[in-house]
Design a protein around this motif. Structure first.
Motif, PDB file in Angstrom:
ATOM      1  N   SER A 119       0.862  -1.179   0.000  1.00 16.24           N
ATOM      2  CA  SER A 119       0.000   0.000   0.000  1.00 16.24           C
ATOM      3  C   SER A 119       0.898   1.229   0.000  1.00 16.24           C
ATOM      4  CB  SER A 119      -0.913   0.008   1.228  1.00 16.24           C
ATOM      5  OG  SER A 119      -0.155   0.194   2.415  1.00 16.24           O
ATOM      6  N   GLU A 139      -4.825  -5.309  -3.656  1.00 14.51           N
ATOM      7  CA  GLU A 139      -3.871  -4.316  -3.168  1.00 14.51           C
ATOM      8  C   GLU A 139      -2.845  -3.978  -4.246  1.00 14.51           C
ATOM      9  OE1 GLU A 139      -2.061  -5.488   0.513  1.00 14.51           O
ATOM     10  OE2 GLU A 139      -3.969  -5.529   1.576  1.00 14.51           O
ATOM     11  N   SER A 163      -4.129  -1.709  -6.889  1.00 12.63           N
ATOM     12  CA  SER A 163      -4.337  -0.322  -6.448  1.00 12.63           C
ATOM     13  C   SER A 163      -3.049   0.506  -6.438  1.00 12.63           C
ATOM     14  CB  SER A 163      -4.998  -0.291  -5.067  1.00 12.63           C
ATOM     15  OG  SER A 163      -4.080  -0.658  -4.056  1.00 12.63           O
TER      16      SER A 163
END
Length: 181
Positions: A25, A54, A57
């Protein structure tokens, strides 16, 4: 005991193989600096196992196209176990934010169970644990320092063997049963 069957995984003429399993992240699991350091180490292969959503993203924040020594995938079960069995060492190199002052990822203990020495960012609870048990290396969160350590480990693979021996000595103290007691 899984660790007792371990042998040095990295022969002198083979690439070092590092694995990271966990989150990715922008906030708590920023891996960009690790990717930057590894990209400059052609003797090192890094495999990162991220959760697919994840990775999607943040994928645009990472440039994998130029780095043939970095692989991102999703794995679990036997496939994940196989990756851990073949790795030379594991990484918990993350940007040290306040969360990492106390957080101890489950994967640290899984890495220990596979006899994997761990590389971690200084200034984290994980680094303190690694230093206290002498089961890996801690390094400033700096690409040049990470790269220098990787060059050193590549030149002297016996350092890996010493850390595996230390893991053998302490792993039984950190099983789920032992920690619950």
């Amino acid at each position: 005991e899984a660790v007792s069957s371990l042998v040095t995984r990295s022969k002198k003429n083979e690439s070092l193989s590092m694995v990271y399993v966990g989150g990715v992240s922008r906030k708590h699991y920023d891996m960009r600096l690790l990717f930057e350091a590894v990209a400059d180490c052609p003797f090192l292969k890094l495999t990162c196992v991220f959760r697919e959503d994840e990775w999607r993203s943040v994928e645009r924040d990472y440039s994998l196209g130029d780095h043939g020594n970095i692989n991102v995938l999703q794995a679990h079960g036997e496939k994940l176990g196989g990756l851990l069995e073949r790795a030379s060492l594991a990484s918990i190199i993350i940007r040290p934010v306040p969360y990492w002052d106390f957080a101890m990822p489950y994967k640290l203990f899984e890495y220990m169970g596979f006899g994997l020495p761990v590389l971690a960012s200084k200034g984290t609870a994980v680094a303190d644990f690694i230093e206290a048990n002498d089961i890996g290396w801690t390094v400033d969160y700096d690409a040049d320092k990470i790269k220098a350590l990787m060059i050193e480990l590549n030149a002297d693979r016996s350092q890996l063997e010493r850390k595996v021996e230390n893991i053998r000595k302490v792993v039984s103290l950190h099983t789920w049963d032992a920690r619950a007691s």
